[in-house]
Design a protein around this motif. Structure first.
Motif, PDB file in Angstrom:
ATOM      1  N   ALA A   1       0.839  -1.203   0.000  1.00 14.47           N
ATOM      2  CA  ALA A   1       0.000   0.000   0.000  1.00 14.47           C
ATOM      3  C   ALA A   1       0.865   1.240   0.000  1.00 14.47           C
ATOM      4  O   ALA A   1       2.034   1.201   0.381  1.00 14.47           O
ATOM      5  CB  ALA A   1      -0.903  -0.006   1.230  1.00 14.47           C
ATOM      6  N   GLY A   2       0.293   2.337  -0.464  1.00 11.92           N
ATOM      7  CA  GLY A   2       1.031   3.596  -0.460  1.00 11.92           C
ATOM      8  C   GLY A   2       0.372   4.636  -1.328  1.00 11.92           C
ATOM      9  O   GLY A   2      -0.769   4.480  -1.787  1.00 11.92           O
ATOM     10  N   ALA A   3       1.131   5.708  -1.572  1.00 10.09           N
ATOM     11  CA  ALA A   3       0.646   6.782  -2.433  1.00 10.09           C
ATOM     12  C   ALA A   3       1.064   6.491  -3.877  1.00 10.09           C
ATOM     13  O   ALA A   3       0.334   6.774  -4.811  1.00 10.09           O
ATOM     14  CB  ALA A   3       1.251   8.104  -1.986  1.00 10.09           C
TER      15      ALA A   3
ATOM     16  N   PHE B   1       4.794   8.094  -9.921  1.00  8.41           N
ATOM     17  CA  PHE B   1       5.336   6.737 -10.079  1.00  8.41           C
ATOM     18  C   PHE B   1       6.745   6.769 -10.699  1.00  8.41           C
ATOM     19  O   PHE B   1       6.921   7.202 -11.829  1.00  8.41           O
ATOM     20  CB  PHE B   1       4.365   5.937 -10.963  1.00  8.41           C
ATOM     21  CG  PHE B   1       4.610   4.465 -10.896  1.00  8.41           C
ATOM     22  CD1 PHE B   1       4.277   3.750  -9.772  1.00  8.41           C
ATOM     23  CD2 PHE B   1       5.191   3.804 -11.961  1.00  8.41           C
ATOM     24  CE1 PHE B   1       4.514   2.386  -9.696  1.00  8.41           C
ATOM     25  CE2 PHE B   1       5.438   2.444 -11.893  1.00  8.41           C
ATOM     26  CZ  PHE B   1       5.100   1.733 -10.755  1.00  8.41           C
ATOM     27  N   HIS B   2       7.734   6.336  -9.919  1.00  4.81           N
ATOM     28  CA  HIS B   2       9.132   6.503 -10.329  1.00  4.81           C
ATOM     29  C   HIS B   2       9.927   5.206 -10.201  1.00  4.81           C
ATOM     30  O   HIS B   2       9.394   4.188  -9.731  1.00  4.81           O
ATOM     31  CB  HIS B   2       9.761   7.647  -9.536  1.00  4.81           C
ATOM     32  CG  HIS B   2       9.664   7.495  -8.039  1.00  4.81           C
ATOM     33  ND1 HIS B   2      10.360   6.558  -7.340  1.00  4.81           N
ATOM     34  CD2 HIS B   2       8.932   8.172  -7.113  1.00  4.81           C
ATOM     35  CE1 HIS B   2      10.096   6.658  -6.050  1.00  4.81           C
ATOM     36  NE2 HIS B   2       9.211   7.633  -5.882  1.00  4.81           N
ATOM     37  N   ILE B   3      11.233   5.265 -10.547  1.00  5.82           N
ATOM     38  CA  ILE B   3      12.022   4.025 -10.527  1.00  5.82           C
ATOM     39  C   ILE B   3      12.197   3.426  -9.133  1.00  5.82           C
ATOM     40  O   ILE B   3      12.419   2.223  -9.020  1.00  5.82           O
ATOM     41  CB  ILE B   3      13.428   4.182 -11.179  1.00  5.82           C
ATOM     42  CG1 ILE B   3      14.108   5.455 -10.706  1.00  5.82           C
ATOM     43  CG2 ILE B   3      13.350   4.112 -12.678  1.00  5.82           C
ATOM     44  CD1 ILE B   3      15.584   5.367 -10.905  1.00  5.82           C
ATOM     45  N   GLY B   4      12.090   4.245  -8.084  1.00  6.99           N
ATOM     46  CA  GLY B   4      12.125   3.690  -6.719  1.00  6.99           C
ATOM     47  C   GLY B   4      10.953   2.730  -6.562  1.00  6.99           C
ATOM     48  O   GLY B   4      11.089   1.619  -6.041  1.00  6.99           O
ATOM     49  N   HIS B   5       9.772   3.124  -7.053  1.00  7.42           N
ATOM     50  CA  HIS B   5       8.585   2.271  -6.989  1.00  7.42           C
ATOM     51  C   HIS B   5       8.767   1.029  -7.859  1.00  7.42           C
ATOM     52  O   HIS B   5       8.398  -0.077  -7.463  1.00  7.42           O
ATOM     53  CB  HIS B   5       7.338   3.043  -7.469  1.00  7.42           C
ATOM     54  CG  HIS B   5       6.976   4.200  -6.591  1.00  7.42           C
ATOM     55  ND1 HIS B   5       6.687   5.454  -7.089  1.00  7.42           N
ATOM     56  CD2 HIS B   5       6.875   4.297  -5.235  1.00  7.42           C
ATOM     57  CE1 HIS B   5       6.403   6.257  -6.074  1.00  7.42           C
ATOM     58  NE2 HIS B   5       6.512   5.581  -4.942  1.00  7.42           N
TER      59      HIS B   5
HETATM   60  O1  C5P Z   1       5.669   6.119   0.030  1.00  7.28           O
HETATM   61  P1  C5P Z   1       5.300   5.667  -1.349  1.00  7.28           P
HETATM   62  O2  C5P Z   1       3.842   5.561  -1.539  1.00  7.28           O
HETATM   63  O3  C5P Z   1       6.000   6.462  -2.397  1.00  7.28           O
HETATM   64  O4  C5P Z   1       5.884   4.189  -1.468  1.00  7.28           O
HETATM   65  C1  C5P Z   1       5.188   3.032  -1.857  1.00  7.28           C
HETATM   66  C2  C5P Z   1       6.028   1.805  -1.487  1.00  7.28           C
HETATM   67  O5  C5P Z   1       7.252   1.798  -2.242  1.00  7.28           O
HETATM   68  C3  C5P Z   1       6.435   1.762  -0.010  1.00  7.28           C
HETATM   69  O6  C5P Z   1       6.378   0.426   0.455  1.00  7.28           O
HETATM   70  C4  C5P Z   1       7.847   2.280  -0.047  1.00  7.28           C
HETATM   71  O7  C5P Z   1       8.619   1.854   1.073  1.00  7.28           O
HETATM   72  C5  C5P Z   1       8.371   1.662  -1.336  1.00  7.28           C
HETATM   73  N1  C5P Z   1       9.542   2.377  -1.900  1.00  7.28           N
HETATM   74  C6  C5P Z   1      10.797   1.738  -1.908  1.00  7.28           C
HETATM   75  N2  C5P Z   1      11.890   2.379  -2.427  1.00  7.28           N
HETATM   76  C7  C5P Z   1      11.781   3.642  -2.900  1.00  7.28           C
HETATM   77  C8  C5P Z   1      10.546   4.324  -2.898  1.00  7.28           C
HETATM   78  C9  C5P Z   1       9.431   3.652  -2.380  1.00  7.28           C
HETATM   79  O8  C5P Z   1      10.904   0.589  -1.475  1.00  7.28           O
HETATM   80  N3  C5P Z   1      12.875   4.245  -3.367  1.00  7.28           N
END
Ligand code: C5P
Ligand code: CTP
Length: 400
Positions: free
Chosen positions: A228-230, A234-238
């Motif tokens: 779950a999250g926001a 939507f980026h490469i971290g996601h």
């Molecule tokens: O906080 P947010 O909604 O952007 O993140 C969604 C999910 O992606 C969370 O579980 C967050 O920990 C994970 N995430 C991650 N690495 C990132 C950015 C987000 O693991 N660089």
């Protein structure tokens, strides 16, 4: 050349059948339609995904060429994201079969032939080189060009504007007077602005959600994973996070719970989220690691949700977990059941970082967007003049 889990000859073996599709007719077996799309794909958003979705529907095998940073800087101005980041984002879009790094800015027959593509597909806007030439001139002339509809109401320019102005007008909320006003302006774009890059409001429809959704139910033996999250901007971290989540099981079925705008704003503050719930839904659905999205998920991952979806595993990345309104841990229930796992995405990029990157480069982006719009306006004026000329010639002929 990088392929998304396909081998070079897959298209021969697939023989025109789409994965999971029904048995193909003998004629179709002989012919696989290969498509080419190219672009900057900077700050990839659901407009880009929708373009690739439409392109894929025009054939069988989709190859996407992404330009280098140097090429984009020369023709448009510096991109927000590096080529490595942009390559990764495009690869994660579920309609992409193959990705070509460093595709030339101008699309030529040579490129189409090199990758054995029947034709290229682009949105119905125009793309100009630094000298103001249509980058698709050659392929258009040779009949190797197809057009799909550009997605109204989303553009990098608009997203950058939301970040810079710190407005909340884009939040989906019936009590928000700015949202109403914004919606009333739908499709028009600001006066004097190009209809391609001009800002207008995106309107979600059930049809669009159906087009983006996998439509697949979980099958017996699938591992149901809930996150779950926001998932804002939507980026490469996601993408890295979801890829790691996907790898937690042999047959994963990943459900993403998206929090409503007001909920996100409660725990993130400022004018977050930058993308509203409708926009975030499409961005996440376009990702190849996602099977299903809950639109407006409860903040606490409680009993009802876990039982309803028969969740086997709940994951969260290494980023901070904000407490619920009553200061309780939203993951208390999955932790109690022994279903919770922290995932290291190996990437510490956050939505905040992206906003910072853009603000730091503000002047450059503004100049780049103004330049782009000015070029588009010049083309529109030229098109108008041509149309008027044709009309007056037609009227002259009738008069004679
Ligand atoms: O906080 P947010 O909604 O952007 O993140 C969604 C999910 O992606 C969370 O579980 C967050 O920990 C994970 N995430 C991650 N690495 C990132 C950015 C987000 O693991 N660089
Ligand atoms: N595209 C689209 N709808 C949008 C934005 C882009 O269909 N809202 C399409 C373009 O028409 C093109 C492809 O996405 O076929 C790649 O476009 P790209 O060169 O990356 O970007 P721009 O068209 O410049 O998009 P933006 O203004 O958002 O940067």
């Amino acid at each position: 050349m990088i392929k998304n889990g396909h081998h070079a000859n897959d298209q021969q073996d697939d023989a025109g059948c789409k994965p999971g599709g029904s048995v193909c007719s003998p004629e179709k077996r002989k012919r696989v339609v290969r498509l080419w799309c190219d672009g900057c794909y900077d700050m990839v958003h659901y407009g880009h995904s929708n373009q690739l979705r439409q392109a894929k529907a025009m054939g069988d095998y989709l190859i996407v060429g992404v330009h280098t940073d140097a090429e984009i800087s020369k023709h448009k101005g510096p991109p927000v994201f590096t080529q490595e980041e942009r390559y990764k984002m495009v690869r994660a879009i579920k309609w992409v079969d193959e990705m070509v790094e460093g595709a030339p800015y101008v699309t030529t027959l040579e490129t189409l032939d090199k990758y054995n593509c029947d034709f290229c597909v682009h949105g119905d806007d125009i793309t100009l080189t630094v000298d103001g030439k249509d980058t698709y001139e050659e392929v258009k002339r040779e009949g190797r060009y197809r057009e799909c509809k550009r997605t109204q109401g989303v553009s990098t320019t608009d997203l950058v504007g939301r970040m810079l102005l710190m407005t909340k007008a884009h939040h989906s909320n019936m009590d928000n007077p700015d949202y109403q006003q914004h919606t009333d302006n739908f499709g028009k774009g600001p006066k004097g602005h190009s209809p391609w890059t001009g800002v207008s409001q995106f309107l979600q429809t059930s049809q669009k959600i159906i087009q983006f959704a996998s439509g697949k139910e979980p099958q017996p033996g699938d591992t149901i994973i809930y996150v779950a999250g926001a998932f804002d901007l939507f980026h490469i971290g996601h993408v890295d996070f979801l890829e790691m989540v996907y790898k937690q099981a042999e047959r994963p079925y990943v459900i993403v719970g998206l929090h409503f705008d007001q909920e996100v704003n409660r725990y993130k503050g400022k004018n977050y989220p930058i993308m509203n719930i409708h926009e975030r839904t499409l961005s996440v659905l376009a990702c190849r690691y996602v099977s299903e999205v809950v639109i407006g998920a409860p903040y606490a991952v409680g009993k009802d949700l876990l039982d309803h979806f028969k969740v086997d595993l709940v994951c969260h990345g290494k980023t901070e977990v904000f407490p619920d309104k009553d200061m309780s841990d939203p993951y208390a229930e999955p932790k109690k059941r022994g279903l919770f796992r922290t995932i290291d995405s190996g990437n510490n990029l956050t939505t905040d970082d992206i906003v910072q990157r853009i603000i730091e480069n503000r002047l450059q982006f503004e100049a780049r967007n103004q330049k782009k719009e000015a070029k588009e306006m010049a083309v529109i004026e030229a098109m108008k003049r041509k149309e008027q000329q044709v009309q007056s010639e037609g009227a002259d002929q009738e008069a004679h």
